[in-house]
Design a protein around this motif. Sequence first.
Motif, PDB file in Angstrom:
ATOM      1  N   HIS A  18       0.814  -1.221   0.000  1.00 20.85           N
ATOM      2  CA  HIS A  18       0.000   0.000   0.000  1.00 20.85           C
ATOM      3  C   HIS A  18       0.842   1.263   0.000  1.00 20.85           C
ATOM      4  N   SER A  19       2.112   1.164   0.431  1.00 21.22           N
ATOM      5  CA  SER A  19       2.939   2.359   0.569  1.00 21.22           C
ATOM      6  C   SER A  19       4.182   2.346  -0.312  1.00 21.22           C
ATOM      7  N   GLU A  51       4.022   3.598  -8.502  1.00 23.42           N
ATOM      8  CA  GLU A  51       2.862   3.810  -7.627  1.00 23.42           C
ATOM      9  C   GLU A  51       1.783   4.679  -8.257  1.00 23.42           C
ATOM     10  N   ARG A  85      -4.708   0.099  -4.958  1.00 22.86           N
ATOM     11  CA  ARG A  85      -4.065  -0.537  -3.807  1.00 22.86           C
ATOM     12  C   ARG A  85      -4.935  -0.311  -2.573  1.00 22.86           C
ATOM     13  N   THR A  86      -5.219  -1.393  -1.871  1.00 22.36           N
ATOM     14  CA  THR A  86      -6.073  -1.324  -0.691  1.00 22.36           C
ATOM     15  C   THR A  86      -5.374  -2.013   0.468  1.00 22.36           C
ATOM     16  N   ARG A  87      -5.182  -1.286   1.552  1.00 23.74           N
ATOM     17  CA  ARG A  87      -4.558  -1.886   2.726  1.00 23.74           C
ATOM     18  C   ARG A  87      -5.520  -2.859   3.392  1.00 23.74           C
ATOM     19  N   GLN A  88      -5.007  -4.029   3.759  1.00 27.54           N
ATOM     20  CA  GLN A  88      -5.822  -5.076   4.331  1.00 27.54           C
ATOM     21  C   GLN A  88      -5.780  -5.036   5.860  1.00 27.54           C
ATOM     22  N   ALA A  94      -1.313  -5.452   1.534  1.00 25.99           N
ATOM     23  CA  ALA A  94      -2.262  -4.746   0.678  1.00 25.99           C
ATOM     24  C   ALA A  94      -2.735  -5.664  -0.431  1.00 25.99           C
ATOM     25  N   ILE A 151      -3.481  -5.685  -4.301  1.00 24.19           N
ATOM     26  CA  ILE A 151      -3.092  -4.929  -5.487  1.00 24.19           C
ATOM     27  C   ILE A 151      -3.979  -5.367  -6.651  1.00 24.19           C
TER      28      ILE A 151
END
Length: 451
Positions: free
Chosen positions: A179-180, A205, A212-215, A225, A227
Motif C-alpha cells: 500500500h505504501s 505507484e 491498492r487497498t490496505r488489508q 495490501a 493490489i
Amino acid sequence: MDAAFTAEQDEIRRTLREILGKRCGPDEVKAAVRTTAGHDRELWQQLARQLGLPGIAIAEEYGGVGCTPADLALACEETGRALLPSPLLATAALCVPLITTLGTAAQRSALLPPLATGALTAALAVSGPALATALALTGEDASGQWAGGGRAGGVQARADASGGGWRLYGEAAQVLDGHSAGLLLVAAHTGGFARSRTLLFLVREDAPGLVRTRQAVLDETRPQARIQLRDVPAELLGDEGADVPAALAATGRTASGVLAAEAVGAAGRALARTVEYVRQREQFGRAIGSFQAVKHRLADLYVQVQAARSAAYYAAWDPDQGGLALAQALEALRVTAGEAIQLHGGIGFTWEHDAHLYFKRAAADELLFGPVHRLRAHAADRAGLFTDPAAAAPPPGHPAPTAHANATTDATADTTADATADPGAVSASTTPTPTPTPPPPFPPASEKVAV
C-alpha cells in the motif's frame, strides 16, 4: 568458518539497538502501525541516513554500503527484537536482490541508488497467498503455476499494441507493504497457456489503473495490501529470456536467513521480557521466577532460542540452509511467545498487553512463510533424506553389479585362461564356490543439512 563477528558488525548491532531502544518501544510501535504508511517515516529516514540500513547489502557503486546478506541478517535480528514496522524486509531482502540479478544496467542504475538511500521503497507482488511458494520456501514450482499458469486468475501480461511496453491485468491479495511502496515488482504470466512463462514487471505507484487497498491483518507490524491491476502499463524487468523462478528461488534462500534472524531477535526479546517479569512478580511471598517449575520452563525456552540463533547465523553464512533455519526460528518464536503469555498470567491474556505483539508476529510469519512442517519437508526433499531405497534398486532380473560379483567374475576369467594355457592345472580346488547373495544397495548419500 569464522563464527566471530567483526568490529563493524558489532558496531552496526550496537548502534541499531541504541536507536531502536529510544525510538521503537511498544507504544511507538502501536502508534506507527496505525499511520497511513504503516511505519514511522521519520525513523525510517533516520535509519537510512545514519546506518544506510536499506542499502546495507547494495554495492557501493549504486550508493549502498556494500556489505553482505549476512550483515543484513544481523541488522534484521535487531529490527525483529524491536518488532520494527518498516519496509526493510520487502525492499532490501526481497526486491533488491531481484533487481540486482535480473535488471538491466540502466534499470540497476536508475533504481538501486534511491532504494539504497531509503527515498524509494519496493514491494514484491505475487498472485494469491503464494509468497512462500514463489520464493521456493515450501516447494519447487519451476513452471510458475502460482502466478496463474496462463489460465484465468493471477496476473496476466500482454505486449502493448503500440509496441511501447507491457500491460498487466489481475490482482495480488497479500503484498507486504504494497500500500505504501513507491515501486512494485509484479510477477505475471505471459505467452498464453500454451507458451506461458513467468516474468517480473516494474509498476510505479502512480501508474494508471493501479488500485491498492490496505488489508486488515493479524500482525499490524507486517502491513499487507491487495493490489489490483486494470490494464496497467508496466516495464519488463530485465529481458524476456530471464529465468524468473530460479531468481525468485535464490532470493528466497537468502531471505529465509534474514527472516530467521528476525524471528530469533523477536523470540529473544520476548524471552528477556518474560524473565524480567517473573523476577518482579511475587506470589506466596516470593518471586514466581524462583519456583522450580518456572525455572525449568524458562531454561527450555532459552535452549530453544539459542539453538535457533545458531541455525540463523549458519544460514546467513550458507543460504542453502535457510529453510531449516527459518523453520527452527519460527517454531522458537511461536513457542516463546505462547509461553510468555502463559507466564505473564492473567495480565498476559489481555489483548492489549505487549506480549501479544510477539504472538501475532509469530502467527503471521508462519502463515506467510511457512508453515514449519512444510519448510522442513521441503528441506528434507532437497536433501534426499527420505528417498525410497527401492527406487534406486535395479528392476527384477537385472541385479546391480557389486565389487564382490566383479571380483568373482574376474577370478573365473583368470581360471579359464589358466586352464586353456595348461589343461593339467585344473583341479577341484579351482572350482568356483557359490557366490553369496549381495546385500541390497544402500540409499544414496544425502546432502549436508544444518540441524
